[in-house]
Design a protein around this motif. Structure first.
Motif, PDB file in Angstrom:
ATOM      1  N   GLU A   1       8.004  11.337  -5.515  1.00 33.30           N
ATOM      2  CA  GLU A   1       8.328  10.121  -4.763  1.00 33.30           C
ATOM      3  C   GLU A   1       7.111   9.695  -3.951  1.00 33.30           C
ATOM      4  O   GLU A   1       6.126  10.426  -3.852  1.00 33.30           O
ATOM      5  CB  GLU A   1       9.512  10.363  -3.830  1.00 33.30           C
ATOM      6  CG  GLU A   1       9.262  11.471  -2.826  1.00 33.30           C
ATOM      7  CD  GLU A   1      10.445  11.716  -1.901  1.00 33.30           C
ATOM      8  OE1 GLU A   1      11.590  11.449  -2.294  1.00 33.30           O
ATOM      9  OE2 GLU A   1      10.196  12.164  -0.765  1.00 33.30           O
ATOM     10  N   MET A   2       7.196   8.486  -3.385  1.00 36.55           N
ATOM     11  CA  MET A   2       6.094   8.041  -2.524  1.00 36.55           C
ATOM     12  C   MET A   2       6.645   7.213  -1.376  1.00 36.55           C
ATOM     13  O   MET A   2       7.780   6.732  -1.431  1.00 36.55           O
ATOM     14  CB  MET A   2       5.069   7.246  -3.331  1.00 36.55           C
ATOM     15  CG  MET A   2       5.598   6.005  -3.992  1.00 36.55           C
ATOM     16  SD  MET A   2       4.280   5.190  -4.947  1.00 36.55           S
ATOM     17  CE  MET A   2       5.192   3.811  -5.616  1.00 36.55           C
ATOM     18  N   GLU A   3       5.834   7.075  -0.331  1.00 34.81           N
ATOM     19  CA  GLU A   3       6.197   6.205   0.787  1.00 34.81           C
ATOM     20  C   GLU A   3       5.233   5.038   0.781  1.00 34.81           C
ATOM     21  O   GLU A   3       4.021   5.217   0.745  1.00 34.81           O
ATOM     22  CB  GLU A   3       6.142   6.974   2.103  1.00 34.81           C
ATOM     23  CG  GLU A   3       7.343   7.894   2.243  1.00 34.81           C
ATOM     24  CD  GLU A   3       7.269   8.782   3.475  1.00 34.81           C
ATOM     25  OE1 GLU A   3       6.767   8.313   4.516  1.00 34.81           O
ATOM     26  OE2 GLU A   3       7.704   9.946   3.365  1.00 34.81           O
ATOM     27  N   VAL A   4       5.805   3.824   0.785  1.00 32.70           N
ATOM     28  CA  VAL A   4       4.991   2.611   0.658  1.00 32.70           C
ATOM     29  C   VAL A   4       5.237   1.685   1.838  1.00 32.70           C
ATOM     30  O   VAL A   4       6.182   1.862   2.606  1.00 32.70           O
ATOM     31  CB  VAL A   4       5.334   1.874  -0.662  1.00 32.70           C
ATOM     32  CG1 VAL A   4       4.903   2.690  -1.863  1.00 32.70           C
ATOM     33  CG2 VAL A   4       6.817   1.550  -0.728  1.00 32.70           C
TER      34      VAL A   4
ATOM     35  N   PHE B   1      -7.972  14.063  -5.771  1.00 33.13           N
ATOM     36  CA  PHE B   1      -7.198  12.927  -5.256  1.00 33.13           C
ATOM     37  C   PHE B   1      -7.978  12.184  -4.161  1.00 33.13           C
ATOM     38  O   PHE B   1      -8.060  10.961  -4.157  1.00 33.13           O
ATOM     39  CB  PHE B   1      -5.852  13.425  -4.704  1.00 33.13           C
ATOM     40  CG  PHE B   1      -5.002  12.345  -4.111  1.00 33.13           C
ATOM     41  CD1 PHE B   1      -4.274  11.494  -4.924  1.00 33.13           C
ATOM     42  CD2 PHE B   1      -4.930  12.172  -2.735  1.00 33.13           C
ATOM     43  CE1 PHE B   1      -3.489  10.492  -4.390  1.00 33.13           C
ATOM     44  CE2 PHE B   1      -4.147  11.167  -2.186  1.00 33.13           C
ATOM     45  CZ  PHE B   1      -3.426  10.323  -3.016  1.00 33.13           C
ATOM     46  N   GLU B   2      -8.584  12.950  -3.241  1.00 38.42           N
ATOM     47  CA  GLU B   2      -9.355  12.338  -2.152  1.00 38.42           C
ATOM     48  C   GLU B   2     -10.497  11.481  -2.713  1.00 38.42           C
ATOM     49  O   GLU B   2     -10.798  10.412  -2.193  1.00 38.42           O
ATOM     50  CB  GLU B   2      -9.930  13.415  -1.227  1.00 38.42           C
ATOM     51  CG  GLU B   2      -8.881  14.148  -0.399  1.00 38.42           C
ATOM     52  CD  GLU B   2      -8.002  13.196   0.424  1.00 38.42           C
ATOM     53  OE1 GLU B   2      -8.551  12.311   1.103  1.00 38.42           O
ATOM     54  OE2 GLU B   2      -6.762  13.328   0.344  1.00 38.42           O
ATOM     55  N   ALA B   3     -11.124  11.980  -3.774  1.00 37.77           N
ATOM     56  CA  ALA B   3     -12.258  11.253  -4.356  1.00 37.77           C
ATOM     57  C   ALA B   3     -11.802  10.013  -5.118  1.00 37.77           C
ATOM     58  O   ALA B   3     -12.455   8.968  -5.067  1.00 37.77           O
ATOM     59  CB  ALA B   3     -13.036  12.186  -5.295  1.00 37.77           C
TER      60      ALA B   3
ATOM     61  N   VAL C   1      -1.669  10.137   1.719  1.00 34.65           N
ATOM     62  CA  VAL C   1      -1.739  11.592   1.810  1.00 34.65           C
ATOM     63  C   VAL C   1      -1.002  12.163   0.603  1.00 34.65           C
ATOM     64  O   VAL C   1       0.087  11.707   0.267  1.00 34.65           O
ATOM     65  CB  VAL C   1      -1.042  12.086   3.108  1.00 34.65           C
ATOM     66  CG1 VAL C   1      -1.023  13.606   3.165  1.00 34.65           C
ATOM     67  CG2 VAL C   1      -1.720  11.493   4.332  1.00 34.65           C
ATOM     68  N   LEU C   2      -1.620  13.135  -0.046  1.00 30.88           N
ATOM     69  CA  LEU C   2      -0.962  13.774  -1.195  1.00 30.88           C
ATOM     70  C   LEU C   2      -0.304  15.069  -0.733  1.00 30.88           C
ATOM     71  O   LEU C   2      -0.957  15.930  -0.148  1.00 30.88           O
ATOM     72  CB  LEU C   2      -1.986  14.075  -2.294  1.00 30.88           C
ATOM     73  CG  LEU C   2      -1.430  14.740  -3.560  1.00 30.88           C
ATOM     74  CD1 LEU C   2      -0.476  13.813  -4.302  1.00 30.88           C
ATOM     75  CD2 LEU C   2      -2.564  15.171  -4.486  1.00 30.88           C
ATOM     76  N   ILE C   3       0.988  15.164  -0.970  1.00 31.44           N
ATOM     77  CA  ILE C   3       1.702  16.401  -0.626  1.00 31.44           C
ATOM     78  C   ILE C   3       2.087  17.108  -1.926  1.00 31.44           C
ATOM     79  O   ILE C   3       2.739  16.524  -2.786  1.00 31.44           O
ATOM     80  CB  ILE C   3       2.969  16.118   0.207  1.00 31.44           C
ATOM     81  CG1 ILE C   3       2.576  15.401   1.509  1.00 31.44           C
ATOM     82  CG2 ILE C   3       3.732  17.406   0.502  1.00 31.44           C
ATOM     83  CD1 ILE C   3       3.753  14.942   2.335  1.00 31.44           C
ATOM     84  N   VAL C   4       1.633  18.366  -2.062  1.00 30.20           N
ATOM     85  CA  VAL C   4       1.909  19.124  -3.291  1.00 30.20           C
ATOM     86  C   VAL C   4       2.996  20.157  -3.012  1.00 30.20           C
ATOM     87  O   VAL C   4       2.839  21.019  -2.150  1.00 30.20           O
ATOM     88  CB  VAL C   4       0.642  19.841  -3.790  1.00 30.20           C
ATOM     89  CG1 VAL C   4       0.955  20.666  -5.046  1.00 30.20           C
ATOM     90  CG2 VAL C   4      -0.474  18.842  -4.088  1.00 30.20           C
TER      91      VAL C   4
ATOM     92  N   GLY D   1       0.820  -1.217   0.000  1.00 28.34           N
ATOM     93  CA  GLY D   1       0.000   0.000   0.000  1.00 28.34           C
ATOM     94  C   GLY D   1       0.848   1.258   0.000  1.00 28.34           C
ATOM     95  O   GLY D   1       2.068   1.205   0.121  1.00 28.34           O
ATOM     96  N   ILE D   2       0.142   2.399  -0.148  1.00 22.69           N
ATOM     97  CA  ILE D   2       0.851   3.685  -0.270  1.00 22.69           C
ATOM     98  C   ILE D   2       0.411   4.602   0.872  1.00 22.69           C
ATOM     99  O   ILE D   2      -0.778   4.724   1.159  1.00 22.69           O
ATOM    100  CB  ILE D   2       0.515   4.339  -1.628  1.00 22.69           C
ATOM    101  CG1 ILE D   2       0.899   3.383  -2.773  1.00 22.69           C
ATOM    102  CG2 ILE D   2       1.235   5.679  -1.782  1.00 22.69           C
ATOM    103  CD1 ILE D   2       0.340   3.787  -4.131  1.00 22.69           C
TER     104      ILE D   2
END
Lengths: 114, 214
Positions: free
Chosen positions: A110-113, A48-50, A61-64, A25-26
């Motif tokens: 990048e992402m955290e998984v 993104f939330e939808a 969580v999306l960080i912009v 998962g992310i």
């Protein structure tokens, strides 16, 4: 609302990479969005939330990171950064020959998984 | 665990657009993507363009709309092959939508394919379709503040068609400011002033367009 398409694309890229690399998962996705890219950060966050519901990114969580418009002036040879989403002339010398270096980004960084 | 991606979010669209571009190039068809806000006169410009170029080059049209087929019916009346795409709420066309309809045309028998995008001054500028050239339309009644309010589309386009110049006497629009700001955003922009109602300026536009079509 092309932010919906952008949100969908970024979720697809993140999920593809997460599965390919064997994670479940992310938790966090970090994107770099240029101020001149035409994307509104608040709309992107909302979309993104939808769109994340029911996917392995549903808790993510999306960080912009908003990237300002910056460039280099060919007349005064100075770099500049502006608040606006466009540049008509060098803010230091008024020269109209310049190169834009940042501001058009639309990147998933990048992402955290887990 | 951190995973670095550093990928353009629209990579998938750009990849399909590049494939579309190759298919169009191999078939020898020149493709333009026409963009504007709603009501600027995209379909009227297409009608004028088709009327002017009929018998000189072979044209087909893809119509993009949120719903309905009114525009496609207008093009059909001119005996021009047309396919309607309904985006069902989507605010722009993307490369995959073009891919899905391109087989409806005999591409090898065409010289020019005109794609009319969804009426929207923001979103279509972001999505490449595989076109050779983006053209934007702005009606002068929309106001001279538009270039600086919606810079991206002006920066992405190769040509700007200013429509409804027959309305100039009835508005306060500063058309010189419109031109100046547009060129500041994009010094390479080719600007045409036309009236799709009276036909003024249309032949300058179509002569230029025809010169680009091999």
């Amino acid at each position: 609302m092309h932010e919906v398409s952008i949100a969908q694309s970024l979720i697809e890229i993140a999920i593809d990479n997460c599965i390919k690399q064997g994670y479940k998962g992310i938790e966090v996705i970090r994107v770099k969005i240029g101020k001149a890219s035409g994307v509104v950060s608040d709309s992107l966050l909302f979309a993104f939330e939808a769109m994340k519901a029911g996917t392995i990114a549903e808790k993510a969580v999306l960080i912009v990171d908003e990237i300002p418009v910056s460039g280099f002036c060919n007349s005064c040879k100075m770099t500049f950064t502006v608040e606006e989403k466009y540049v008509l002339s060098c803010p230091k010398c008024g020269g109209v020959s310049f190169r834009l270096d940042t501001g058009r980004e639309l990147n998933i960084d990048e992402m955290e998984v887990f | 665990m951190k995973v670095k991606l550093a990928t353009n979010i629209l990579e998938a669209n750009d990849r399909i657009a590049a494939e579309n571009r190759k298919i169009f190039k191999d078939a020898g068809v020149f493709v333009i993507n026409v963009m504007s806000g709603p009501g600027a006169g995209k379909t009227s410009l297409l009608e004028r363009t088709i009327q002017e170029l009929t018998g000189k080059i072979r044209i087909a049209v893809i119509e993009g709309d949120i719903a309905g087929s009114d525009d496609a019916l207008r093009i059909e009346k001119l005996n021009t092959p047309v396919v309607q795409i309904n985006t069902g709420g989507g605010c722009h066309l993307d490369a995959n939508m073009i891919r899905e309809v391109m087989d409806d045309f005999p591409l090898k028998d065409l010289d020019l394919l005109i794609i009319e995008n969804v009426g929207n001054l923001v979103c279509p500028a972001e999505f490449n379709l595989g076109e050779d050239m983006k053209v934007m339309l702005l009606s002068i009644a929309e106001g001279h503040d538009k270039p600086l309010k919606y810079p991206l589309m002006f920066q992405e386009s190769s040509a700007l068609v200013l429509n409804k110049i027959d309305l100039l006497p009835y508005t306060d629009v500063d058309i010189e400011k419109m031109r100046k700001d547009s060129l500041s955003l994009n010094p390479k922009l080719k600007i045409f002033e036309v009236s799709c109602k009276t036909g003024k300026g249309i032949s300058e536009w179509t002569d230029w367009l025809k010169s680009l079509v091999k």
